[in-house]
Design a protein around this motif. Structure first.
Motif, PDB file in Angstrom:
ATOM      1  N   LEU A 101      36.532 -41.165 -11.805  1.00 26.24           N
ATOM      2  CA  LEU A 101      37.264 -41.637 -10.573  1.00 26.24           C
ATOM      3  C   LEU A 101      38.238 -42.515 -10.895  1.00 26.24           C
ATOM      4  CD1 LEU A 101      37.492 -41.372  -7.430  1.00 26.24           C
ATOM      5  CD2 LEU A 101      35.851 -42.967  -7.436  1.00 26.24           C
ATOM      6  N   VAL A 102      39.531 -42.107 -10.323  1.00 29.23           N
ATOM      7  CA  VAL A 102      40.596 -43.085 -10.522  1.00 29.23           C
ATOM      8  C   VAL A 102      41.040 -43.465  -9.093  1.00 29.23           C
ATOM      9  CG1 VAL A 102      43.009 -43.262 -11.119  1.00 29.23           C
ATOM     10  CG2 VAL A 102      41.433 -41.966 -12.646  1.00 29.23           C
ATOM     11  N   LEU A 103      41.281 -44.678  -9.034  1.00 28.80           N
ATOM     12  CA  LEU A 103      41.754 -45.259  -7.552  1.00 28.80           C
ATOM     13  C   LEU A 103      43.145 -45.708  -7.658  1.00 28.80           C
ATOM     14  CD1 LEU A 103      40.488 -45.710  -4.762  1.00 28.80           C
ATOM     15  CD2 LEU A 103      40.138 -48.183  -5.473  1.00 28.80           C
ATOM     16  N   VAL A 104      43.953 -45.176  -6.814  1.00 29.46           N
ATOM     17  CA  VAL A 104      45.182 -45.391  -6.637  1.00 29.46           C
ATOM     18  C   VAL A 104      45.635 -46.189  -5.398  1.00 29.46           C
ATOM     19  CG1 VAL A 104      47.558 -44.491  -6.875  1.00 29.46           C
ATOM     20  CG2 VAL A 104      45.942 -43.260  -8.128  1.00 29.46           C
ATOM     21  N   GLY A 105      46.010 -47.236  -5.087  1.00 30.92           N
ATOM     22  CA  GLY A 105      46.391 -48.030  -3.944  1.00 30.92           C
ATOM     23  C   GLY A 105      47.710 -48.521  -3.995  1.00 30.92           C
ATOM     24  N   HIS A 106      48.427 -48.236  -2.674  1.00 30.22           N
ATOM     25  CA  HIS A 106      49.796 -48.599  -2.592  1.00 30.22           C
ATOM     26  C   HIS A 106      49.988 -49.544  -1.454  1.00 30.22           C
ATOM     27  CE1 HIS A 106      53.945 -48.777  -2.189  1.00 30.22           C
ATOM     28  NE2 HIS A 106      53.923 -48.464  -0.750  1.00 30.22           N
ATOM     29  N   SER A 107      50.696 -50.783  -1.745  1.00 31.31           N
ATOM     30  CA  SER A 107      51.069 -52.071  -0.808  1.00 31.31           C
ATOM     31  C   SER A 107      49.647 -52.372  -0.085  1.00 31.31           C
ATOM     32  CB  SER A 107      51.912 -51.205   0.341  1.00 31.31           C
ATOM     33  OG  SER A 107      52.379 -52.186   1.297  1.00 31.31           O
ATOM     34  N   MET A 108      49.554 -52.201   1.358  1.00 36.18           N
ATOM     35  CA  MET A 108      48.115 -52.433   1.756  1.00 36.18           C
ATOM     36  C   MET A 108      47.192 -51.835   1.160  1.00 36.18           C
ATOM     37  SD  MET A 108      46.997 -52.047   5.873  1.00 36.18           S
ATOM     38  CE  MET A 108      46.664 -50.191   5.516  1.00 36.18           C
ATOM     39  N   GLY A 109      47.102 -50.373   0.943  1.00 34.26           N
ATOM     40  CA  GLY A 109      46.405 -50.006  -0.002  1.00 34.26           C
ATOM     41  C   GLY A 109      45.959 -50.537  -1.325  1.00 34.26           C
ATOM     42  N   GLY A 110      46.668 -51.401  -1.841  1.00 25.73           N
ATOM     43  CA  GLY A 110      46.510 -51.799  -3.042  1.00 25.73           C
ATOM     44  C   GLY A 110      45.488 -53.086  -2.626  1.00 25.73           C
ATOM     45  N   LEU A 111      45.842 -53.840  -1.481  1.00 29.62           N
ATOM     46  CA  LEU A 111      44.612 -54.815  -1.348  1.00 29.62           C
ATOM     47  C   LEU A 111      43.494 -54.162  -1.133  1.00 29.62           C
ATOM     48  CD1 LEU A 111      44.286 -57.630  -0.473  1.00 29.62           C
ATOM     49  CD2 LEU A 111      44.579 -56.833   1.909  1.00 29.62           C
ATOM     50  N   ILE A 112      43.194 -53.121  -0.486  1.00 32.08           N
ATOM     51  CA  ILE A 112      42.116 -52.441  -0.284  1.00 32.08           C
ATOM     52  C   ILE A 112      41.488 -51.768  -1.528  1.00 32.08           C
ATOM     53  CG2 ILE A 112      41.041 -50.365   0.835  1.00 32.08           C
ATOM     54  CD1 ILE A 112      43.343 -50.618   2.959  1.00 32.08           C
ATOM     55  N   ALA A 113      42.426 -51.478  -2.197  1.00 32.33           N
ATOM     56  CA  ALA A 113      41.791 -50.914  -3.618  1.00 32.33           C
ATOM     57  C   ALA A 113      41.423 -52.158  -4.600  1.00 32.33           C
ATOM     58  CB  ALA A 113      42.959 -49.924  -4.559  1.00 32.33           C
ATOM     59  N   ALA A 114      42.014 -53.149  -4.491  1.00 30.35           N
ATOM     60  CA  ALA A 114      41.472 -54.131  -5.365  1.00 30.35           C
ATOM     61  C   ALA A 114      40.271 -54.605  -4.756  1.00 30.35           C
ATOM     62  CB  ALA A 114      42.500 -55.536  -5.014  1.00 30.35           C
ATOM     63  N   ARG A 115      39.937 -54.696  -3.168  1.00 33.84           N
ATOM     64  CA  ARG A 115      38.463 -55.181  -2.925  1.00 33.84           C
ATOM     65  C   ARG A 115      37.561 -54.322  -3.274  1.00 33.84           C
ATOM     66  NH1 ARG A 115      34.992 -58.457  -2.782  1.00 33.84           N
ATOM     67  NH2 ARG A 115      33.640 -58.593  -1.179  1.00 33.84           N
ATOM     68  N   TYR A 116      37.892 -52.763  -3.210  1.00 26.28           N
ATOM     69  CA  TYR A 116      37.071 -51.743  -3.698  1.00 26.28           C
ATOM     70  C   TYR A 116      36.735 -52.014  -5.102  1.00 26.28           C
ATOM     71  CZ  TYR A 116      35.551 -46.867  -4.186  1.00 26.28           C
ATOM     72  OH  TYR A 116      34.830 -45.627  -4.530  1.00 26.28           O
ATOM     73  N   ALA A 117      37.616 -52.279  -5.937  1.00 29.05           N
ATOM     74  CA  ALA A 117      37.255 -52.436  -7.566  1.00 29.05           C
ATOM     75  C   ALA A 117      36.547 -53.685  -7.600  1.00 29.05           C
ATOM     76  CB  ALA A 117      38.411 -52.604  -8.457  1.00 29.05           C
ATOM     77  N   GLN A 118      36.477 -54.653  -6.657  1.00 30.03           N
ATOM     78  CA  GLN A 118      35.377 -55.823  -6.819  1.00 30.03           C
ATOM     79  C   GLN A 118      34.166 -55.466  -6.217  1.00 30.03           C
ATOM     80  OE1 GLN A 118      37.735 -58.433  -4.350  1.00 30.03           O
ATOM     81  NE2 GLN A 118      38.393 -59.797  -6.153  1.00 30.03           N
ATOM     82  N   ARG A 119      34.165 -54.558  -5.181  1.00 28.78           N
ATOM     83  CA  ARG A 119      32.773 -54.129  -4.762  1.00 28.78           C
ATOM     84  C   ARG A 119      32.106 -52.869  -5.583  1.00 28.78           C
ATOM     85  NH1 ARG A 119      33.356 -53.508   1.711  1.00 28.78           N
ATOM     86  NH2 ARG A 119      31.608 -51.972   1.269  1.00 28.78           N
ATOM     87  N   TYR A 120      33.005 -52.064  -5.936  1.00 26.39           N
ATOM     88  CA  TYR A 120      32.249 -50.558  -6.342  1.00 26.39           C
ATOM     89  C   TYR A 120      33.241 -50.534  -7.723  1.00 26.39           C
ATOM     90  CZ  TYR A 120      31.175 -50.038  -1.510  1.00 26.39           C
ATOM     91  OH  TYR A 120      30.576 -50.228  -0.199  1.00 26.39           O
ATOM     92  N   GLY A 121      33.620 -51.492  -8.770  1.00 26.59           N
ATOM     93  CA  GLY A 121      34.328 -51.311  -9.923  1.00 26.59           C
ATOM     94  C   GLY A 121      33.347 -50.473 -10.874  1.00 26.59           C
ATOM     95  N   VAL A 122      32.030 -50.710 -10.879  1.00 29.19           N
ATOM     96  CA  VAL A 122      31.262 -49.913 -11.950  1.00 29.19           C
ATOM     97  C   VAL A 122      31.379 -48.482 -11.672  1.00 29.19           C
ATOM     98  CG1 VAL A 122      29.016 -49.894 -10.532  1.00 29.19           C
ATOM     99  CG2 VAL A 122      29.019 -49.858 -12.992  1.00 29.19           C
ATOM    100  N   GLU A 123      31.846 -47.891 -10.692  1.00 26.86           N
ATOM    101  CA  GLU A 123      32.022 -46.231 -10.392  1.00 26.86           C
ATOM    102  C   GLU A 123      33.542 -45.959 -10.693  1.00 26.86           C
ATOM    103  OE1 GLU A 123      31.051 -45.878  -6.068  1.00 26.86           O
ATOM    104  OE2 GLU A 123      29.298 -46.967  -6.275  1.00 26.86           O
ATOM    105  N   LEU A 124      34.170 -46.689 -11.059  1.00 30.76           N
ATOM    106  CA  LEU A 124      35.689 -46.401 -11.284  1.00 30.76           C
ATOM    107  C   LEU A 124      36.115 -46.233 -12.869  1.00 30.76           C
ATOM    108  CD1 LEU A 124      37.812 -48.886  -8.886  1.00 30.76           C
ATOM    109  CD2 LEU A 124      37.108 -46.361  -8.523  1.00 30.76           C
ATOM    110  N   SER A 125      37.012 -45.467 -13.015  1.00 31.05           N
ATOM    111  CA  SER A 125      37.155 -45.178 -14.588  1.00 31.05           C
ATOM    112  C   SER A 125      38.692 -45.905 -14.795  1.00 31.05           C
ATOM    113  CB  SER A 125      37.243 -43.977 -15.045  1.00 31.05           C
ATOM    114  OG  SER A 125      35.982 -43.077 -14.897  1.00 31.05           O
ATOM    115  N   ALA A 126      39.684 -46.063 -13.879  1.00 31.64           N
ATOM    116  CA  ALA A 126      40.998 -46.730 -13.722  1.00 31.64           C
ATOM    117  C   ALA A 126      41.400 -47.098 -12.389  1.00 31.64           C
ATOM    118  CB  ALA A 126      41.744 -45.821 -14.339  1.00 31.64           C
ATOM    119  N   LEU A 127      42.257 -48.156 -12.441  1.00 33.95           N
ATOM    120  CA  LEU A 127      42.891 -48.449 -10.979  1.00 33.95           C
ATOM    121  C   LEU A 127      44.287 -48.632 -11.142  1.00 33.95           C
ATOM    122  CD1 LEU A 127      42.342 -50.169  -8.230  1.00 33.95           C
ATOM    123  CD2 LEU A 127      42.297 -52.102  -9.401  1.00 33.95           C
TER     124      LEU A 127
END
Length: 269
Positions: A101-127
């Motif tokens: 799973l790759v997470l792509v966050g733009h602008s405000m979505g970058g803030l959301i994606a950053a927080r997602y990676a802090q909470r669920y980063g073990v589930e991600l392969s790339a940010l």
């Protein structure tokens, strides 16, 4: 335009619309996290590139945005939005179990994606973060200090050097064209602090994309946040002359190339 499917999830604060750009036999999943005032449907171009590269792509509309429920552009707690994005990831994984799973966050979505990676980063392969609202962003504090929030919408010209992008944005009925709202600004300020104090994402591969003429989310403030989030391990690509939306810029093919090369280096196989 790529073929799309529409889903509806039970979100933390009402129904959440999720857009899917399917792939018949994907080798990875990509989850697109859109920015303030817009919606996932503005990412057809990026989705076409990613599906062409082998991804099944999903993108939720956040609460108060696009086709999802809620008062327009009101986000009272970004933690709830992160939870909604995680539910969209669960939808993708249920359809395609076992894929990266790759997470792509733009602008405000970058803030959301950053927080997602802090909470669920073990589930991600790339940010991948594009023009992310992270680090030092003065706008919320400046507006919250005023007795009334001025009715100053996002300028379409700030998005891209391509005038067609601004024209489409201005004509899009699913885009919010009014002022920012106090609860959302307060939530921005809290979440910027939360991300700043919640540690880095360890060894998770992180690609940071930014235009050096981004006047909505200035590059220097993002640099501070990305460095902290990535622990100094981010791959960065700064595009000369580009404005806020690098995926819609005049040199977007170069941007897409950077994304695909990063994924080729990062993803298994």
């Amino acid at each position: 335009m790529p073929h799309v499917r529409e889903h509806t999830l039970d979100g933390t604060r009402g129904p959440v619309a999720v857009r899917e750009w399917p792939h018949p036999a994907p080798r990875y999943l990509a989850l697109v996290v859109h920015g303030y005032g817009e919606h996932a449907g503005r990412y057809d171009g990026l989705a076409a590139v990613l599906t062409g590269h082998g991804a099944a792509v999903y993108g939720p509309d956040h609460v108060g945005h696009g086709r999802s429920a809620g008062e327009r552009v009101v986000i009272e707690d970004f933690e709830d939005v992160v939870t909604d994005v995680h539910r969209a990831a669960d939808l993708a994984r249920a359809a395609h179990p076992g894929l990266p799973l790759v997470l792509v966050g733009h602008s405000m979505g970058g803030l959301i994606a950053a927080r997602y990676a802090q909470r669920y980063g073990v589930e991600l392969s790339a940010l991948i973060l594009s023009g992310p609202v992270i680090g030092d962003w003065a706008l919320p504090g400046r507006l919250l200090a005023l007795p009334e929030i001025p009715d100053t919408p996002v300028s379409p010209a700030a998005l891209s050097r391509d005038p067609a992008v601004g024209a489409a944005y201005a004509a899009d009925p699913l885009v919010w064209h009014g002022p920012m709202k106090r609860p959302t600004l307060e939530a921005f300020a809290r979440t910027l602090e939360t991300v700043a104090r919640s540690g880095d994402v360890g060894a998770l591969p992180l690609l940071w994309l930014h235009g050096d003429d981004d006047r909505l989310v200035p590059l220097p403030g993002s640099r501070t946040g990305v460095a902290r989030l990535a622990g100094g391990r981010a791959t960065e690509r700064i595009f000369p002359g580009a404005r806020h939306e690098v995926f819609h810029e005049t040199d977007k093919e170069e941007v897409f190339g950077e994304v695909l090369r990063f994924l080729d280096r990062t993803l298994p196989g």
